[in-house]
Design an enzyme around this catalytic site. Structure first.
Site, PDB file in Angstrom:
ATOM      1  N   TYR A  22      45.850  30.337  37.255  1.00 43.46           N
ATOM      2  CA  TYR A  22      46.518  31.626  37.484  1.00 43.46           C
ATOM      3  C   TYR A  22      47.717  31.474  38.429  1.00 43.46           C
ATOM      4  CZ  TYR A  22      42.132  33.508  35.524  1.00 43.46           C
ATOM      5  OH  TYR A  22      41.034  33.768  34.734  1.00 43.46           O
TER       6      TYR A  22
ATOM      7  N   PRO B  36      27.297  39.695  42.878  1.00 44.30           N
ATOM      8  CA  PRO B  36      27.634  41.088  42.571  1.00 44.30           C
ATOM      9  C   PRO B  36      28.153  41.198  41.131  1.00 44.30           C
ATOM     10  CG  PRO B  36      28.641  40.387  44.649  1.00 44.30           C
ATOM     11  CD  PRO B  36      28.108  39.154  43.981  1.00 44.30           C
TER      12      PRO B  36
ATOM     13  N   LYS C  94      38.009  28.288  38.600  1.00 50.28           N
ATOM     14  CA  LYS C  94      37.819  27.587  37.320  1.00 50.28           C
ATOM     15  C   LYS C  94      38.635  26.294  37.253  1.00 50.28           C
ATOM     16  CE  LYS C  94      37.498  32.199  35.387  1.00 50.28           C
ATOM     17  NZ  LYS C  94      38.540  32.983  36.078  1.00 50.28           N
TER      18      LYS C  94
ATOM     19  N   GLY D 137      33.399  42.532  39.948  1.00 55.14           N
ATOM     20  CA  GLY D 137      34.338  41.842  40.823  1.00 55.14           C
ATOM     21  C   GLY D 137      35.773  42.163  40.471  1.00 55.14           C
TER      22      GLY D 137
ATOM     23  N   ASP E 265      37.348  36.954  41.325  1.00 53.03           N
ATOM     24  CA  ASP E 265      37.412  35.959  40.254  1.00 53.03           C
ATOM     25  C   ASP E 265      38.803  35.318  40.236  1.00 53.03           C
ATOM     26  OD1 ASP E 265      36.120  34.841  37.713  1.00 53.03           O
ATOM     27  OD2 ASP E 265      38.145  35.413  37.092  1.00 53.03           O
TER      28      ASP E 265
ATOM     29  N   HIS F 149      37.003  26.146  32.526  1.00 55.58           N
ATOM     30  CA  HIS F 149      37.769  27.309  32.062  1.00 55.58           C
ATOM     31  C   HIS F 149      37.747  27.492  30.536  1.00 55.58           C
ATOM     32  CE1 HIS F 149      41.263  30.007  33.577  1.00 55.58           C
ATOM     33  NE2 HIS F 149      40.683  30.552  32.542  1.00 55.58           N
TER      34      HIS F 149
END
Ligand code: A2P
Length: 324
Positions: A54, A19, A83, A22, A49, A116
């Site tokens: 993170y 898609p 990532k 996101g 994502d 990343h």
């Protein structure tokens, strides 16, 4: 089961459909991100994502497990990207790093795993404290990391592999690989359109995904400069939004989709998440697209300068290869 909101898709080499729009989760705070993911799935997002760095994948994993159990979405109907962080660039470290991410996300496999950044950090550190904590590309060659990424596909842990923050030159360098990158995720918005990178990606059949598509107004202070223009307040974008009967954020997302890129706006607010998803239904005229093209000023908000502190083997030229 919630209905997916209609968004365009990219068909990848094996026929899988990614898609184009996101939900981004960079900067989505622990304590908020789980609820945001649940809401996003309920209102029809089908692409998430994520990234190990993170620091919120465990909470996302809890939300995913509950959403699957509650029948909000089926695993096979959801696209999940994550990532590899820069301290796991040794070939033999890639599969274990992905396994750790999969354990956090409570998934058996990813739809897409990305390298990343094209820079390496010492294995015993997460964030470099100084430039001396970085390892050069001679010490940690990107093609070695890439063999580890290919092993992720061979072992059934990732259906697709790609890169992030890679230049056109680095994409070309990876064409020698058995399974070259299928996606490159880069900062991309009307102030940073990178037509040369887009052209190379198109030639190589690489999908570009734009991060910070709204200009990441919530980026950390270390990534701010006094003279940074605020993308969401651009008067040209506001004018197009009022003519098209939509919001400035929707103009930027619709521009990205119409340009043939994927896009991952971040929000943890239900109203803004809906607004962003509904940008997939905004139709911009050719004239509006041209006016947006004219806004390009090659302005990076995430400029990578944090990789180039004193003692680092990297310069901004090495990272972005702008002249290559
Ligand atoms: P919030 O999470 O409170 O909605 P980017 O995707 O470029 O990184 O931008 C994310 C930033 O933009 C966040 O501060 C997010 O705040 C904000 N944002 C997300 N969607 C919208 C929108 N539709 N309108 C205005 N701001 C938005």
């Amino acid at each position: 089961m919630s209905e997916p909101y209609p968004v365009p898709h990219f068909e990848l080499q094996n026929g899988d459909r990614m898609p184009a729009l996101g939900l981004g989760t960079w900067k989505s705070a622990p304590g908020e991100v789980g609820a945001a993911v649940r809401t996003a799935l309920e209102i029809g997002y089908r692409h998430l994502d994520c990234a190990a760095i993170y620091g919120n994948e465990e909470e996302i994993g809890e939300a995913l497990e509950a959403a699957f159990a509650d029948g909000v979405v089926a695993r096979e109907d959801l696209w999940v990207t994550s990532k590899l962080w820069c301290n796991r660039h040794r070939e033999e470290d890639v599969v274990p790093a992905l396994r750790a991410t999969l354990a956090d996300l409570r998934l058996d496999s990813l739809d897409l795993y990305l390298v990343h950044w094209p820079v390496a950090v010492r294995e015993d550190l997460t964030a470099p404290e100084s430039g001396a904590d970085m390892l050069s590309l001679e010490e940690r060659p990107l093609l070695g990391t890439w063999r580890g990424m290919e092993a992720c596909v061979q072992q059934g842990l990732a259906r697709h592999i790609g890169v992030s923050n890679y230049s056109a030159k680095k994409l070309r360098d990876h064409q020698v690989a058995e399974r070259p990158p299928e996606v490159n995720q880069v900062e991309m918005h009307p102030y940073l359109q990178q037509p040369g990178l887009k052209q190379t990606a198109d030639e190589l059949g690489v999908v570009l995904t734009g991060y910070s598509p709204l200009g990441s107004a919530d980026r950390p202070d270390t990534m701010r400069k006094d003279d940074d223009p605020v993308l969401l307040e651009d008067p040209g974008v506001a004018e197009i939004a009022s003519e098209a009967g939509c919001t400035p954020a929707q103009v930027m997302l619709a521009w990205a989709l119409k340009r043939g890129t994927s896009v991952i706006p971040k929000s943890t607010n239900e109203g803004r998440m809906r607004e962003n998803l509904e940008a997939a239904s905004v139709e911009l005229s050719a004239a509006a697209m041209e006016r947006l093209t004219a806004l390009d000023r090659h302005r990076r908000y995430v400029d990578g300068v944090f990789w180039t502190r004193d003692g680092s083997p990297y310069t901004l030229d090495d990272i972005w290869d702008e002249d290559a």
